[in-house]
Design an enzyme around this catalytic site. Structure first.
Site, PDB file in Angstrom:
ATOM      1  N   ASP A 133       0.815  -1.230   0.000  1.00  0.00           N
ATOM      2  CA  ASP A 133       0.000   0.000   0.000  1.00  0.00           C
ATOM      3  C   ASP A 133       0.842   1.271   0.000  1.00  0.00           C
ATOM      4  O   ASP A 133       0.442   2.284   0.568  1.00  0.00           O
ATOM      5  CB  ASP A 133      -0.957   0.041   1.209  1.00  0.00           C
ATOM      6  CG  ASP A 133      -1.797  -1.207   1.315  1.00  0.00           C
ATOM      7  OD1 ASP A 133      -2.249  -1.680   0.263  1.00  0.00           O
ATOM      8  OD2 ASP A 133      -1.989  -1.700   2.431  1.00  0.00           O
TER       9      ASP A 133
ATOM     10  N   GLY B 260       1.518   3.139  -2.477  1.00  0.00           N
ATOM     11  CA  GLY B 260       1.170   4.068  -3.554  1.00  0.00           C
ATOM     12  C   GLY B 260       1.892   3.698  -4.839  1.00  0.00           C
ATOM     13  O   GLY B 260       2.182   4.552  -5.674  1.00  0.00           O
TER      14      GLY B 260
ATOM     15  N   ALA C 151      -3.840  -7.585  -4.037  1.00  0.00           N
ATOM     16  CA  ALA C 151      -3.356  -6.226  -4.266  1.00  0.00           C
ATOM     17  C   ALA C 151      -4.520  -5.336  -4.680  1.00  0.00           C
ATOM     18  O   ALA C 151      -5.559  -5.816  -5.121  1.00  0.00           O
ATOM     19  CB  ALA C 151      -2.317  -6.222  -5.374  1.00  0.00           C
TER      20      ALA C 151
ATOM     21  N   THR D 238      -5.372   2.105  -6.382  1.00  0.00           N
ATOM     22  CA  THR D 238      -6.358   3.133  -6.684  1.00  0.00           C
ATOM     23  C   THR D 238      -5.673   4.177  -7.541  1.00  0.00           C
ATOM     24  O   THR D 238      -4.662   4.744  -7.150  1.00  0.00           O
ATOM     25  CB  THR D 238      -6.875   3.787  -5.384  1.00  0.00           C
ATOM     26  OG1 THR D 238      -7.329   2.745  -4.535  1.00  0.00           O
ATOM     27  CG2 THR D 238      -8.018   4.743  -5.661  1.00  0.00           C
TER      28      THR D 238
ATOM     29  N   ARG E  18       2.747 -28.897  -6.471  1.00  0.00           N
ATOM     30  CA  ARG E  18       2.574 -29.500  -7.804  1.00  0.00           C
ATOM     31  C   ARG E  18       1.188 -30.110  -8.018  1.00  0.00           C
ATOM     32  O   ARG E  18       1.023 -31.140  -8.665  1.00  0.00           O
ATOM     33  CB  ARG E  18       3.688 -30.543  -8.063  1.00  0.00           C
ATOM     34  CG  ARG E  18       5.050 -29.897  -8.123  1.00  0.00           C
ATOM     35  CD  ARG E  18       6.152 -30.862  -7.954  1.00  0.00           C
ATOM     36  NE  ARG E  18       6.073 -31.481  -6.641  1.00  0.00           N
ATOM     37  CZ  ARG E  18       6.978 -32.310  -6.151  1.00  0.00           C
ATOM     38  NH1 ARG E  18       8.026 -32.636  -6.872  1.00  0.00           N
ATOM     39  NH2 ARG E  18       6.845 -32.817  -4.948  1.00  0.00           N
TER      40      ARG E  18
ATOM     41  N   GLN F 279       2.136  -5.855  -3.242  1.00  0.00           N
ATOM     42  CA  GLN F 279       2.451  -5.953  -1.810  1.00  0.00           C
ATOM     43  C   GLN F 279       3.784  -5.237  -1.521  1.00  0.00           C
ATOM     44  O   GLN F 279       4.123  -4.313  -2.241  1.00  0.00           O
ATOM     45  CB  GLN F 279       2.486  -7.414  -1.318  1.00  0.00           C
ATOM     46  CG  GLN F 279       1.122  -8.077  -1.261  1.00  0.00           C
ATOM     47  CD  GLN F 279       0.662  -8.645  -2.592  1.00  0.00           C
ATOM     48  OE1 GLN F 279       1.400  -9.311  -3.276  1.00  0.00           O
ATOM     49  NE2 GLN F 279      -0.571  -8.397  -2.948  1.00  0.00           N
TER      50      GLN F 279
ATOM     51  N   THR G 281      -8.532  -3.096  -1.198  1.00  0.00           N
ATOM     52  CA  THR G 281      -9.079  -4.423  -1.478  1.00  0.00           C
ATOM     53  C   THR G 281     -10.125  -4.816  -0.448  1.00  0.00           C
ATOM     54  O   THR G 281     -11.197  -5.304  -0.788  1.00  0.00           O
ATOM     55  CB  THR G 281      -7.930  -5.466  -1.501  1.00  0.00           C
ATOM     56  OG1 THR G 281      -7.027  -5.067  -2.519  1.00  0.00           O
ATOM     57  CG2 THR G 281      -8.425  -6.862  -1.794  1.00  0.00           C
TER      58      THR G 281
HETATM   59  P1  IMP Z   1      -2.695 -12.676   1.717  1.00  0.00           P
HETATM   60  O1  IMP Z   1      -1.788 -12.095   0.691  1.00  0.00           O
HETATM   61  O2  IMP Z   1      -4.153 -12.409   1.429  1.00  0.00           O
HETATM   62  O3  IMP Z   1      -2.419 -14.113   1.997  1.00  0.00           O
HETATM   63  O4  IMP Z   1      -2.426 -11.917   3.109  1.00  0.00           O
HETATM   64  C1  IMP Z   1      -1.206 -12.067   3.830  1.00  0.00           C
HETATM   65  C2  IMP Z   1      -0.783 -10.756   4.468  1.00  0.00           C
HETATM   66  O5  IMP Z   1      -0.402  -9.840   3.438  1.00  0.00           O
HETATM   67  C3  IMP Z   1      -1.861 -10.044   5.269  1.00  0.00           C
HETATM   68  O6  IMP Z   1      -1.256  -9.376   6.349  1.00  0.00           O
HETATM   69  C4  IMP Z   1      -2.427  -9.031   4.277  1.00  0.00           C
HETATM   70  O7  IMP Z   1      -3.027  -7.945   4.935  1.00  0.00           O
HETATM   71  C5  IMP Z   1      -1.154  -8.646   3.558  1.00  0.00           C
HETATM   72  N1  IMP Z   1      -1.410  -8.141   2.202  1.00  0.00           N
HETATM   73  C6  IMP Z   1      -1.720  -8.865   1.105  1.00  0.00           C
HETATM   74  N2  IMP Z   1      -1.859  -8.073   0.033  1.00  0.00           N
HETATM   75  C7  IMP Z   1      -1.615  -6.828   0.453  1.00  0.00           C
HETATM   76  C8  IMP Z   1      -1.570  -5.568  -0.225  1.00  0.00           C
HETATM   77  O8  IMP Z   1      -1.765  -5.437  -1.429  1.00  0.00           O
HETATM   78  N3  IMP Z   1      -1.278  -4.497   0.567  1.00  0.00           N
HETATM   79  C9  IMP Z   1      -1.005  -4.606   1.885  1.00  0.00           C
HETATM   80  N4  IMP Z   1      -1.023  -5.761   2.537  1.00  0.00           N
HETATM   81  C10 IMP Z   1      -1.319  -6.865   1.835  1.00  0.00           C
END
Ligand code: IMP
Length: 430
Positions: free
Chosen positions: A13, A15, A39, A42, A144, A225, A301
């Site tokens: 997040d 940006g 992910a 915006t 796999r 991420q 999200t």
């Molecule tokens: P997952 O990716 O849904 O398995 O979540 C695992 C961890 O990654 C959690 O703490 C989520 O909040 C964080 N996370 C996953 N995607 C994002 C993102 O796009 N931004 C910020 N945190 C994320």
């Protein structure tokens, strides 16, 4: 020619969407290489807001090819909704603008059901996932037993794989997680129909990108991420299940490391985190709330309020090292506009000991208290600034301080959500 990777340098997040959108101008191809619809970017173009979860934000630029690399996990229903939304807004007029690699793994309904059920059953050990099925899909990929995009396009093979896999998934869902079993035929019918709609986007990320490299075209690799959520280098187990760092761009797209020219890490001027896990500079007081409101820190999200805190230089140095960052893009500077003083965490105190590095050991990290340096805020609007030199002196000082404590040059500064509210100091494509 230059090929540039953009990565989140914090916990996501940061940006990235806006920076990618700006850098897309210099690129021919924009590639996503890991993660999925966990992910959310915006984007603000003119006065119009567009939220994208899977399709690279480059899709808003006509003539730019957007590739979903092999390292991504794809929810076909979500991408179809995104395609539909984009087309309705007049984007993606030419279908060849979007390519989905044959080896992309498909997020199946059982992945989502397992993700959500495990989280709700795990009490204090929960990760705080986005519930999009990301972890279980990567588990099946590494185990796999995944289903790939190419399988989705071949109904007989897809049906055979579902028939082989579903009994085990339904056993887990029903007997271990207390959920309803999934209906085999309904699942097959629904997903085969998705495949029929998505077939026209099939392609090879590795072949197309290496051809672009031969033709001396520019590639932008769009990470999702953040580095501290990397499955190997992040705050494990409070991470996502993919390689979010720059190295992931090569495995997740089929491009060799020798073709990468620059790696830009995106970082907010402060820090946010969603989900569980340690966060040394977290502010649970009024200041945290002030940052949350000023920065509109609510997930694109999941809509979850983000945890907010001061800039953590140790965490950033970690990202500089694991990604080999060549530059930093500092976003959301304007969120700090009306502060008299700003804090930067430069070290950690652990049981009376001073630690310079961000601890790798979660048990240590959990107990670390931030050691702050306090610097003057600029306490005014930044909106008129068009270059580094036209920023208020104290804002320039803050950026220089960030460079000093992270050991990485600042190449871009974002002072508001619009494209025009961006100061480019060094262009990584040059
Ligand atoms: P997952 O990716 O849904 O398995 O979540 C695992 C961890 O990654 C959690 O703490 C989520 O909040 C964080 N996370 C996953 N995607 C994002 C993102 O796009 N931004 C910020 N945190 C994320």
């Amino acid at each position: 020619m230059a090929n540039v990777i953009i990565v989140g340098a914090q916990w996501g997040d940061e940006g990235k969407g806006k920076v990618v959108d700006i850098y897309t101008e210099y690129a021919n191809d924009v590639v996503r290489y890991q993660g999925g619809n966990n992910a959310g970017h915006t984007l603000v173009v003119g006065n119009e807001k567009t939220v994208l979860h899977l399709i690279p934000s480059g899709i808003l630029h006509e003539g730019k090819r957007c590739i979903i690399g092999n390292g991504v996990v794809l929810d076909p229903k979500v991408i179809l909704e995104e395609i539909d939304k984009l087309k309705k807004k007049g984007y993606l007029k030419n279908d060849s603008q979007l390519v989905i690699d044959a080896n992309v793994h498909i997020i199946m309904p059982y992945h989502k059901a397992i993700d959500i059920a495990r989280e709700s059953n795990s009490g204090s050990r929960k990760i705080g996932t986005t519930g999009r099925g990301i972890g279980p899909t990567y588990e099946d990929k590494i185990g796999r037993r995944g289903i790939r995009f190419i399988d989705l396009l071949r109904p007989e093979i897809f049906a055979r794989k579902v028939k082989e896999l579903l009994p085990e998934k339904n056993f887990i869902l029903e007997k271990m997680l207390g959920c309803a079993a999934l209906d085999e035929q309904a699942l097959i019918d629904e997903y085969v129909a998705y495949g029929q709609q998505l077939g026209k986007y099939l392609g090879s990320s590795s072949k197309l990108l290496n051809q672009s490299i031969k033709e001396k075209k520019n590639i932008l690799f769009e990470g999702a991420q953040g580095s501290l959520l990397d499955v190997d280098h992040g705050t494990y187990p409070y991470v996502t299940s993919s390689s979010t760092i720059a190295g992931g761009a090569c495995t997740g797209s089929g491009v060799g490391p020798r073709f990468i020219d620059a790696v830009v890490g995106i970082s907010k001027a402060y820090v946010t985190r969603v989900g569980e896990g340690p966060f040394p500079t977290e502010l649970t007081d009024e200041m945290g709330e002030k940052l949350r409101q000023a920065g509109q820190e609510f997930g694109a999200t999941t809509g979850r309020p983000r945890r907010c805190g001061w800039f953590d230089a140790g965490a950033l140095r970690e990202a500089v090292r694991t990604n080999g960052l060549t530059g930093l893009a500092i976003t959301k500077m304007d969120v700090l506009n009306d502060l008299e003083t700003i804090k930067i965490c430069t070290a950690y105190s652990y049981r009376g000991e001073m630690l310079e590095d961000f601890p790798q050991d979660l048990e240590v990290l959990k107990e670390c208290k931030p050691v702050y340096e306090e610097i003057d805020g600029w306490n005014c609007e930044l909106s008129g600034a068009t270059s580094f030199e036209t920023l208020p002196q104290k804002a320039q000082d803050y950026l220089r301080k960030l460079e000093q404590v992270t050991g990485c040059p600042v190449v871009l500064v974002s002072i508001g959500p619009r494209r025009s509210e961006t100061i480019q100091i060094i262009n990584p494509f040059n």
